[in-house]
Design an enzyme around this catalytic site. Structure first.
Site, PDB file in Angstrom:
ATOM      1  N   GLU A 214       0.850  -1.196   0.000  1.00 50.98           N
ATOM      2  CA  GLU A 214       0.000   0.000   0.000  1.00 50.98           C
ATOM      3  C   GLU A 214       0.889   1.251   0.000  1.00 50.98           C
ATOM      4  O   GLU A 214       2.090   1.138   0.242  1.00 50.98           O
ATOM      5  CB  GLU A 214      -0.867   0.015   1.266  1.00 50.98           C
ATOM      6  CG  GLU A 214      -1.884  -1.106   1.322  1.00 50.98           C
ATOM      7  CD  GLU A 214      -2.822  -0.988   2.527  1.00 50.98           C
ATOM      8  OE1 GLU A 214      -2.695  -0.014   3.298  1.00 50.98           O
ATOM      9  OE2 GLU A 214      -3.676  -1.872   2.666  1.00 50.98           O
ATOM     10  N   HIS A 256      -5.917   2.462   5.423  1.00 51.86           N
ATOM     11  CA  HIS A 256      -5.250   2.221   6.703  1.00 51.86           C
ATOM     12  C   HIS A 256      -4.459   3.437   7.175  1.00 51.86           C
ATOM     13  O   HIS A 256      -4.004   4.239   6.373  1.00 51.86           O
ATOM     14  CB  HIS A 256      -4.289   1.037   6.568  1.00 51.86           C
ATOM     15  CG  HIS A 256      -4.991  -0.248   6.277  1.00 51.86           C
ATOM     16  ND1 HIS A 256      -4.792  -0.955   5.112  1.00 51.86           N
ATOM     17  CD2 HIS A 256      -5.903  -0.933   6.982  1.00 51.86           C
ATOM     18  CE1 HIS A 256      -5.552  -2.035   5.127  1.00 51.86           C
ATOM     19  NE2 HIS A 256      -6.248  -2.042   6.255  1.00 51.86           N
TER      20      HIS A 256
END
Lengths: 299, 404
Positions: A214, A256
Site C-alpha cells: 500500500e 489504513h
C-alpha cells in the site's frame, strides 16, 4: 513447516472472554488450532468454548505449555498485556487490536525487542498455516478453505481483508499457501515484510511469496533493497494498491492509518519501480498475480 | 492525527511551564486593532489554520499600530491557506529576537520511536536546515521507555554552542517539550522558532502540535482543541463527510464507515477494507470510471451504519450509479450490508433497474445477502468475479445505462 506457527504452537488468548475473541476462539478450535488457555482478569475459573480462563498469564503458564499469545484486549489495555506476556517468557505475540495509541505502540515494540520477542501487528487479521491447520486471529473466519488451502506460496499483506483475497488468488492459480500473514495496517508494526521474507527464505516449504503493498511507509522499498542484497532469492510477486493517492494532496490518509504519503515518501509508483528493479514480478493489475503464479510453474 | 490550532497548542505549552508570547485571538480586523492597542507593543498576526509553513504562504504579518493591525488582519481574514479559509487570527507580542532555535519532536514511524530534531538555525524550514546547516542540527532518537533526561538536553544545546542562562532555559524548555509530547500523546510537537530574546529569555514563539486520535479517550481536556480525523482530509470536512463521521460515531465499536468527497464524478464508491478500497479505486479509474467519492467500510458494520453511509454516498449531486466492491471478508455479515443498501436505495426512491448498481460482497451469510440484492434488481458478483472485474462491470454498466 511454514513460518512462525506450526504443529508445536500452543496459544494463549489475552482478552478471550470478549465478543470477538470468543467467536475467534471457536473458529480457531474448529480449524484444529490448539488454544490452550485464555486470560481475562477477574474471570478466572470460567471457560470459553471449553478453553480454561485464568486471571493472569503467569497462572496460565504454570498450568500449560504456552509459546504464543494472541492479544484481543481493548486499545487502552494492550501495553499492559504485552508487558505481562513478555514477562512470562512467551516469544510470539500477535496483536489484533486496532487504534492503539502510538505512544503505547512505541513502548510495546521496544519492550518486545529488548526481550527478544516477535510481535505481529498491531491491527492485524492474524497468521495462518493451512498445512498444519494453525491460525491465530480471525484470518479465514469460519470458512477457511474458501481462501486458504495448503501449498507452497507465502503471503504477506498490509491489509487484513486482502490477505484472504490474495490467498484466494493463489488458490485460483491452482496453488496453495504455506503461511499467510497480515502484518497490520498501522505504520508502526512489529514484523515488516523484510523480517518475514527472511523467514520465508529459510522455509523449505515456501517456493514463492506474494506481497500486497500500500502507499506510505518504506516497507516495500526496504523489501526491494533486501532482495537486491541477496536476502531473499525466491520469486516475489508484488502488487501495490492505491496509485491514485499520488494525485491527491500529500499528507492525507486513504484506507489504513499507514497509507499516507509524506515528504514525497511512500509513493506506490516508487515502490513498484524499486521492486521491479530488484527483480520482483510487479503486477499492474491485481488479477495479474494469477498469471505470474501460473508462469512460475510451481506445481 | 488531530491537528491543533496554534492558540490551543500555545495554551498547553503555557500551562506546562513553557514561556510563550502574550497572545489573543481576533475574529475581525477591529478586534485585532483592539488587541494591538491593549498589548501596547509591535505585534505578529498569524492566520489560525491547522497547517504548517504559514510564513511561506504569506499568512504571517506584522503591525506596529492599531491601524496597521486592522489592515493586516483584514488581509489575513480574506485568505485561504492550503484549502483552509482563515476565520481567526492570532495576535501576539513581537519578540526582540537575539537568536532563533528549533525543536521538533515526532513519532518516527519507521524508527518506531520518538525522534527529536534540535537546531540553532531556527526560523526556517527544517528541510532547509538539514540541507544547508548540518553542523547546526542534531537528531536525537529517544528511547520511549527511558525518556529524555534534562542533562541530555543541556549536553545537546551546549554542543550546539548555547551558553549561560539561555543554555539552562533552552534545556529546560526542551526537557518540558518532550514531557508534553508524551503527556498529551502528541504525534508532532514543534517549536519554531524557540527564541532567545535580547533580554536573554527563552520563549516559544511559534508552535505546531497534533494529537493522536487513538489516544483521545484519555485526553477529554483536549476535546475542543482537536479536530479528529483531520489526517483523512486535506481541507476542512465537507457537510457529507461530517454526516458520515456522525454515522460512524453513532456505533463507534461496530464496523467502519469512512467517506472522502472527491471533486466531480458520477459513480458512488463504497468499497471494502483499507487495502481493498485502494485497489478498487485504482481499478475503477483504470477502466475509465469516475468515482464521486472514496469510501472504506468493513469490520461487520450494523445495518444502520451501512444505510447511513449509502445514503450519504447517493445524496452527492451527480451520482448516477453505485459500486459496492469488497475483498472476501472473514466476519462481515453480507445480509446486513445488503439490507442497508436496499433500504437506502428505496428511501431515496432509486430503482436499480434504471440506476446501475453492482455489488461484489463475499463473507458471512453471502447467500442470504445475494438473495436480498437480486430480489431488488441489483447485480450481485460472487467470488468467481474478481474485485477488478467487478469495477470493470460497473464502468460497462454505466455506459450501457447512460449512452453518451
Amino acid at each position: 513447516m511454514g513460518i512462525l506457527v506450526n504443529s508445536k504452537t500452543k496459544i494463549l488468548i489475552q482478552g478471550i472472554t470478549g465478543r470477538e475473541a470468543s467467536m475467534v476462539t471457536r473458529h480457531m478450535l474448529a480449524y484444529g488450532t490448539p488454544v490452550v488457555a485464555g486470560v481475562t482478569p477477574g474471570r478466572g475459573g470460567q471457560n470459553v468454548e471449553g478453553v480454561p480462563v485464568y486471571d493472569t498469564v503467569k497462572e496460565a503458564c504454570l498450568k500449560h505449555e504456552i509459546n504464543a499469545a494472541l492479544i484481543y484486549v481493548p486499545p487502552a489495555a494492550v501495553y499492559e498485556a504485552v508487558l505481562e506476556i513478555v514477562a512470562n517468557g512467551i516469544k510470539l505475540i500477535v496483536i489484533i487490536t486496532e487504534n492503539i495509541p502510538q505512544h503505547d505502540v512505541m513502548k510495546c515494540l521496544r519492550v518486545a525487542k529488548e526481550a527478544g520477542c516477535r510481535i505481529i501487528g498491531p491491527n492485524t487479521v492474524g497468521i495462518i498455516n493451512p498445512q498444519e491447520r494453525i491460525k491465530m486471529g480471525a484470518i479465514g473466519g469460519d470458512n477457511v478453505e474458501r481462501c486458504f488451502v495448503p501449498g507452497c506460496v507465502g503471503v504477506i499483506s498490509r491489509s487484513g481483508g486482502m490477505t484472504a483475497e490474495t490467498a484466494h488468488m493463489v488458490k485460483m492459480a491452482g496453488l496453495g499457501v504455506s503461511t499467510a500473514i497480515g502484518i497490520g495496517g498501522d505504520p508502526m508494526i512489529g514484523s515488516t515484510p523484510v523480517d518475514l521474507l527472511a523467514l520465508f527464505e529459510k522455509d523449505p516449504d515456501t517456493r514463492a511469496v506474494v506481497m500486497f503493498g500500500e502507499p506510505g511507509t518504506t516497507y516495500e522499498e526496504d523489501a526491494a533493497e533486501f532482495i537486491t542484497a541477496g536476502g531473499f532469492t525466491k520469486p516475489l510477486i508484488a502488487f501495490i494498491a492505491g496509485r491514485f493517492t499520488e494525485d491527491m494532496p500529500e499528507g492525507t490518509v486513504f484506507g489504513h492509518a499507514g497509507a499516507i504519503i509524506e515528504g514525497g515518501k511512500g509513493k506506490p509508483s516508487t515502490k513498484m519501480r524499486l521492486l521491479r528493479e530488484a527483480g520482483a514480478f510487479v503486477a499492474e493489475n491485481y488479477d495479474d498475480i494469477i498469471t505470474y503464479l501460473r508462469e512460475l510453474k510451481l506445481n | 492525527m488531530g491537528r491543533m490550532l496554534e492558540n490551543h497548542s500555545k495554551l498547553l505549552l503555557k500551562e506546562n511551564g513553557i514561556p510563550v508570547p502574550d497572545f489573543r485571538v481576533a475574529s475581525s480586523p477591529e478586534e485585532a486593532a483592539q488587541i494591538q492597542s491593549e498589548l501596547g507593543c509591535p505585534v505578529v498576526l498569524k492566520a489560525l489554520v491547522p497547517v504548517g509553513k504559514r510564513g511561506k504562504a504569506g499568512a504571517v504579518k506584522f503591525a506596529g499600530s492599531p491601524e496597521e493591525a486592522r489592515e493586516r488582519a483584514a488581509e489575513l481574514l480574506g485568505m485561504t491557506v492550503r484549502f483552509f479559509p482563515v476565520e481567526k487570527v492570532l495576535v501576539e507580542e513581537k519578540l526582540n529576537i537575539a537568536q532563533e532555535l528549533f525543536v521538533s519532536i515526532a513519532v518516527d514511524k519507521m524508527r518506531k520511536g520518538p525522534v527529536m530534531l534540535v537546531s540553532t538555525a531556527g526560523g526556517m524550514d527544517i528541510e532547509e536546515v538539514a540541507a544547508k546547516y548540518k553542523d547546526k542540527l542534531k537528531i536525537i532518537e529517544v528511547d520511549p521507555l527511558a525518556g529524555l533526561p534534562e542533562y541530555k538536553c543541556r549536553e545537546i544545546w551546549s554542543e550546539l554552542g548555547i551558553k549561560g542562562v539561555p543554555l539552562r532555559e533552552a534545556a529546560a524548555c526542551m526537557f518540558r517539550l518532550y514531557q508534553i509530547f508524551c503527556r498529551y500523546d502528541a504525534t508532532i510537537l514543534e517549536v519554531n522558532p524557540l527564541v532567545i530574546t535580547k533580554e536573554g529569555k527563552v520563549i516559544a514563539a511559534a508552535s505546531l502540535m497534533a494529537i493522536d486520535d487513538a489516544a483521545m479517550y484519555r485526553h477529554p481536556e483536549l476535546k475542543n482543541y482537536v479536530q479528529i480525523g483531520s489526517e483523512r482530509a486535506w481541507r476542512p470536512l465537507t457537510e457529507l463527510e461530517k454526516q458520515v463521521v456522525a454515522v460512524n460515531e453513532a456505533d463507534p465499536y461496530r464496523g467502519t464507515a469512512r467517506y472522502t468527497e472527491m471533486e466531480g464524478g458520477d459513480i458512488g464508491f463504497m468499497c471494502g477494507g483499507g487495502g481493498g478500497s485502494l485497489l478498487c479505486y485504482d481499478a475503477l479509474l483504470s477502466y475509465g470510471g469516475r468515482p464521486a467519492n472514496y469510501t472504506e467500510f468493513g469490520g461487520n458494520p450494523p445495518e444502520r451504519k451501512v444505510y447511513g453511509l449509502v445514503s450519504a454516498i447517493l445524496s452527492k449531486p451527480g451520482v448516477k450509479g453505485l459500486l459496492v466492491d469488497a475483498n472476501i471478508t472473514n466476519n462481515t455479515q453480507v445480509d446486513l450490508v445488503a439490507q442497508g443498501i436496499v433500504r437506502a436505495l428505496h428511501d431515496q426512491k432509486i430503482d436499480p433497474r434504471t440506476f446501475p448498481v453492482v455489488v461484489r460482497l463475499i463473507g458471512v451469510n453471502n447467500d442470504a445477502g445475494r438473495e436480498i440484492l437480486e430480489q431488488s434488481g441489483i447485480e450481485y458478483c460472487g467470488e468467481e468475479i474478481s474485485m477488478s472485474m467487478a469495477a470493470k462491470r460497473m464502468v460497462d454498466k454505466m455506459r450501457e445505462f447512460y449512452k453518451d
